[in-house]
Each structure stands twice: as C-alpha cells, then as structure tokens.
Design an enzyme around this catalytic site. Sequence first.
Site, mmCIF file in Angstrom:
data_model
loop_
_atom_site.group_PDB
_atom_site.id
_atom_site.type_symbol
_atom_site.label_atom_id
_atom_site.label_comp_id
_atom_site.label_asym_id
_atom_site.label_seq_id
_atom_site.Cartn_x
_atom_site.Cartn_y
_atom_site.Cartn_z
ATOM 1 N N THR A 121 1.997 -4.889 15.540
ATOM 2 C CA THR A 121 2.932 -3.900 15.734
ATOM 3 C C THR A 121 2.447 -2.498 15.085
ATOM 4 O OG1 THR A 121 3.930 -4.272 13.446
ATOM 5 C CG2 THR A 121 4.779 -5.679 15.176
ATOM 6 N N GLU B 193 3.470 1.835 -1.682
ATOM 7 C CA GLU B 193 3.893 2.174 -2.905
ATOM 8 C C GLU B 193 2.785 2.568 -4.107
ATOM 9 O OE1 GLU B 193 6.598 0.162 -0.831
ATOM 10 O OE2 GLU B 193 4.740 -0.979 -1.477
ATOM 11 N N ALA C 31 0.826 -1.265 -0.031
ATOM 12 C CA ALA C 31 -0.005 -0.037 0.021
ATOM 13 C C ALA C 31 0.894 1.175 0.054
ATOM 14 C CB ALA C 31 -0.943 -0.029 1.183
ATOM 15 N N VAL D 66 -5.328 -3.914 1.130
ATOM 16 C CA VAL D 66 -6.245 -4.433 2.177
ATOM 17 C C VAL D 66 -4.916 -4.380 3.190
ATOM 18 C CG1 VAL D 66 -7.073 -6.169 3.648
ATOM 19 C CG2 VAL D 66 -7.514 -5.888 1.160
ATOM 20 N N VAL D 67 -5.141 -3.588 4.348
ATOM 21 C CA VAL D 67 -4.377 -3.259 5.323
ATOM 22 C C VAL D 67 -4.922 -4.090 6.711
ATOM 23 C CG1 VAL D 67 -2.850 -1.939 6.984
ATOM 24 C CG2 VAL D 67 -2.950 -1.499 4.401
ATOM 25 N N HIS E 291 3.091 -1.097 12.646
ATOM 26 C CA HIS E 291 3.263 -1.032 11.133
ATOM 27 C C HIS E 291 1.812 -0.555 10.524
ATOM 28 C CE1 HIS E 291 5.093 -1.894 7.355
ATOM 29 N NE2 HIS E 291 4.347 -2.705 7.050
ATOM 30 N N ARG F 277 -16.304 -6.085 3.308
ATOM 31 C CA ARG F 277 -15.972 -4.853 2.694
ATOM 32 C C ARG F 277 -15.380 -5.067 1.194
ATOM 33 N NH1 ARG F 277 -15.945 -4.223 7.612
ATOM 34 N NH2 ARG F 277 -16.600 -2.227 8.682
#
Length: 139
Positions: free
Chosen positions: A72, A44, A42, A66-67, A74, A112
Amino acid sequence: MAKFLIVEARFYDHLNDMLVAGASAALKSAGHEVEVITVPGALEIPGTIALASDSDLYDGYVAIGVVIRGETYHFEIVAGESARGIMALTMDGMAIGNGILTVENEEQAIVRADPKQKDKGGEAAKAALALFALKNRFS
C-alpha cells in the site's frame, strides 16, 4: 560528556536490536551517555524528539526504525513524513541522526542494520555526533 537519546520505533525487534546496538556503540565509544526510549512507530519519532527536547535532558538524538515497503501507499507516507519531521527539527538546530531505514525488503534491512555490515545505526549516531559538535562550535 553529553547525553544522547535514541528514539526507536520498535516494529521489527531483530532489526532494531542491531540498529540500537550500532548506535549505542558509536555514542559510547565517543565517550557519551546513552538512553533508549521506544515509541509505537516511525511517525512518532519526530514528536517524541520534540517532547524530549523540551526537557533539556539530552544534547542530541538518534532516530531508529525500519520501514519496509508493503503493498500500500502507507510506506511512502511513513518514510516521507518521519524524515520530514526529523529534518524540520534538525533545521531548528537540534543534533539528530536519522537511522530510520526505508527498504524494499527484510534482506536489505538486515544488511543495513547489522553493525558488522553497513551499520546504519552507528552511522546515524555519528551524524548526531557531528551535528552536536557543529552546534557547539557555532554557539
């Protein structure tokens, strides 16, 4: 007919397939041409859109990814910085729909991403179409 580039961060194949399907369907049903390019993650996506915009090949863009929150920090960096980069490009006048899901777990992502449920890929494409129309109206 305009040409739209879907830039996908392909990390979760099954989720991305649904998001890209929804985005492609929305753009094609509006009568536009679609191309898809894949990037590593994501973070990039905004840079790739910026590079593509220099080519003048595309009229608008859809960011897909998708994240999923992990253990962490991140997640916060990827979610926040990818959104910030896309927003900066949008503020520069680019027609971009942000379909990068930022979710707590895979179950939320499936709901989603699925075109038969929340269809966030399709919604992102519709946002890009709306911004494209506004750009044309104001230019």
